[in-house]
Design a protein around this motif. Structure first.
Motif, mmCIF file in Angstrom:
data_model
loop_
_atom_site.group_PDB
_atom_site.id
_atom_site.type_symbol
_atom_site.label_atom_id
_atom_site.label_comp_id
_atom_site.label_asym_id
_atom_site.label_seq_id
_atom_site.Cartn_x
_atom_site.Cartn_y
_atom_site.Cartn_z
ATOM 1 N N LEU A 1 -2.522 -4.362 2.633
ATOM 2 C CA LEU A 1 -2.092 -3.133 1.964
ATOM 3 C C LEU A 1 -0.851 -2.481 2.550
ATOM 4 C CD1 LEU A 1 -5.651 -1.617 1.416
ATOM 5 C CD2 LEU A 1 -4.274 -2.963 -0.187
ATOM 6 N N THR A 2 -0.494 -2.783 3.793
ATOM 7 C CA THR A 2 0.672 -2.134 4.400
ATOM 8 C C THR A 2 1.961 -2.901 4.176
ATOM 9 O OG1 THR A 2 0.372 -3.228 6.529
ATOM 10 C CG2 THR A 2 -0.708 -1.075 6.231
ATOM 11 N N GLY A 3 1.854 -4.167 3.802
ATOM 12 C CA GLY A 3 3.055 -4.960 3.580
ATOM 13 C C GLY A 3 3.639 -5.556 4.856
ATOM 14 N N LYS A 4 3.020 -5.248 6.014
ATOM 15 C CA LYS A 4 3.488 -5.856 7.263
ATOM 16 C C LYS A 4 3.085 -7.321 7.273
ATOM 17 C CE LYS A 4 2.021 -3.860 10.878
ATOM 18 N NZ LYS A 4 1.400 -3.058 11.927
ATOM 19 N N LYS A 5 3.921 -8.159 7.850
ATOM 20 C CA LYS A 5 3.617 -9.587 7.906
ATOM 21 C C LYS A 5 2.503 -9.824 8.929
ATOM 22 C CE LYS A 5 5.508 -14.097 8.445
ATOM 23 N NZ LYS A 5 6.514 -14.968 8.008
ATOM 24 N N PRO A 6 1.350 -10.360 8.474
ATOM 25 C CA PRO A 6 0.232 -10.600 9.394
ATOM 26 C C PRO A 6 0.468 -11.851 10.243
ATOM 27 C CG PRO A 6 -0.377 -11.229 7.168
ATOM 28 C CD PRO A 6 1.001 -10.643 7.090
ATOM 29 N N GLU B 1 -7.702 -2.514 -5.195
ATOM 30 C CA GLU B 1 -6.940 -3.252 -4.183
ATOM 31 C C GLU B 1 -7.075 -4.766 -4.318
ATOM 32 O OE1 GLU B 1 -7.623 0.166 -0.731
ATOM 33 O OE2 GLU B 1 -8.913 -1.607 -0.831
ATOM 34 N N LEU B 2 -8.071 -5.219 -5.049
ATOM 35 C CA LEU B 2 -8.331 -6.653 -5.166
ATOM 36 C C LEU B 2 -7.145 -7.428 -5.722
ATOM 37 C CD1 LEU B 2 -12.052 -6.854 -6.299
ATOM 38 C CD2 LEU B 2 -11.064 -7.750 -4.197
ATOM 39 N N LYS B 3 -6.442 -6.868 -6.666
ATOM 40 C CA LYS B 3 -5.297 -7.555 -7.262
ATOM 41 C C LYS B 3 -4.252 -7.864 -6.189
ATOM 42 C CE LYS B 3 -2.065 -7.220 -11.102
ATOM 43 N NZ LYS B 3 -1.562 -6.390 -12.198
ATOM 44 N N MET B 4 -3.991 -6.906 -5.343
ATOM 45 C CA MET B 4 -3.029 -7.100 -4.266
ATOM 46 C C MET B 4 -3.555 -8.125 -3.244
ATOM 47 S SD MET B 4 -1.296 -4.272 -1.756
ATOM 48 C CE MET B 4 -0.318 -3.514 -3.016
ATOM 49 N N ALA B 5 -4.826 -8.072 -2.961
ATOM 50 C CA ALA B 5 -5.416 -8.971 -1.977
ATOM 51 C C ALA B 5 -5.410 -10.417 -2.459
ATOM 52 C CB ALA B 5 -6.851 -8.544 -1.674
ATOM 53 N N ARG B 6 -5.549 -10.621 -3.730
ATOM 54 C CA ARG B 6 -5.578 -11.986 -4.280
ATOM 55 C C ARG B 6 -4.212 -12.640 -4.266
ATOM 56 N NH1 ARG B 6 -9.554 -9.763 -8.369
ATOM 57 N NH2 ARG B 6 -11.539 -10.521 -7.592
ATOM 58 N N ASN C 1 -8.514 -4.465 9.907
ATOM 59 C CA ASN C 1 -7.418 -5.370 10.250
ATOM 60 C C ASN C 1 -6.965 -6.151 9.012
ATOM 61 O OD1 ASN C 1 -5.603 -6.611 11.954
ATOM 62 N ND2 ASN C 1 -7.092 -8.028 12.811
ATOM 63 N N LEU C 2 -7.909 -6.638 8.227
ATOM 64 C CA LEU C 2 -7.566 -7.386 7.013
ATOM 65 C C LEU C 2 -6.942 -6.472 5.959
ATOM 66 C CD1 LEU C 2 -10.676 -9.722 6.694
ATOM 67 C CD2 LEU C 2 -8.376 -10.334 7.446
#
Length: 184
Positions: free
Chosen positions: A147-152, A177-182, A141-142
């Motif tokens: 990663l999908t760009g959908k608004k959570p 993926e960490l760069k995107m997650a941060r 879910n996280l």
């Protein structure tokens, strides 16, 4: 349905040993306090006023023992206090909170309880996973939110913020993926 504190606890647990790794313990005690307050905020029970102090918006209990106990302490306070006060207050009893969350998740069939000895002498409880799909679904879910760009939704954003504050992003995301997650 799980509350934020339960999901954060599941993510932090060492799946095989059933305990919180020492490297996460310090951050997690504050993260779990924040998770309890975030759940109350998402339920519309508390908010922040103009002076950055926690204010009560709804005095009715929510039906969850842990959240109700947290809300009751806030209700019984003699004055408005800053959020940092409440986070520190609720984090001061982290071992009790860990045990309570573990037992709640045992009752829900997600974890199992094992009695162990620390240093071969001191009795302690461990909570290894019984249902590995719970951790997988939380991570998925996280990951999807980032990663999908959908608004959570607000719940996922709150959990993601807590995971980030507890320096647990590397548990969920790969190095690439960490760069995107941060960024969230």
């Amino acid at each position: 349905m799980l509350i934020l504190a339960e999901e954060l606890f599941i993510l932090a647990l060492d799946a095989e040993k059933g305990n919180i790794p020492g490297s996460l313990a310090a951050q997690l005690q504050y993260g779990l306090s924040g998770a309890l307050l975030a759940d109350l905020a998402l339920m519309g029970k508390i908010g922040i006023d103009d002076k950055k102090k926690l204010e009560l918006l709804d005095y009715t209990l929510c039906g969850d023992e842990l959240l109700d106990r947290t809300l009751t302490k806030i209700i019984n306070s003699d004055r408005l206090r800053k959020m940092t006060h409440w986070v520190k207050l609720f984090s001061s009893n982290s071992k009790k909170t860990y045990k309570e969350l573990g037992e709640r998740l045992v009752d829900k069939g997600i974890l199992q309880k094992e009695s162990r000895k620390y240093l071969w002498v001191i009795p302690s409880d461990a909570f290894p996973e019984r249902d590995v799909s719970a951790k997988y679904l939380i991570k998925n879910n996280l990951r999807a939110a980032v990663l999908t760009g959908k608004k959570p939704d607000l719940y996922v954003l709150a959990l993601l913020s807590l995971v980030r504050a507890c320096t647990m992003l590397d548990i969920i995301f790969t190095k690439d993926e960490l760069k995107m997650a941060r960024r969230l």
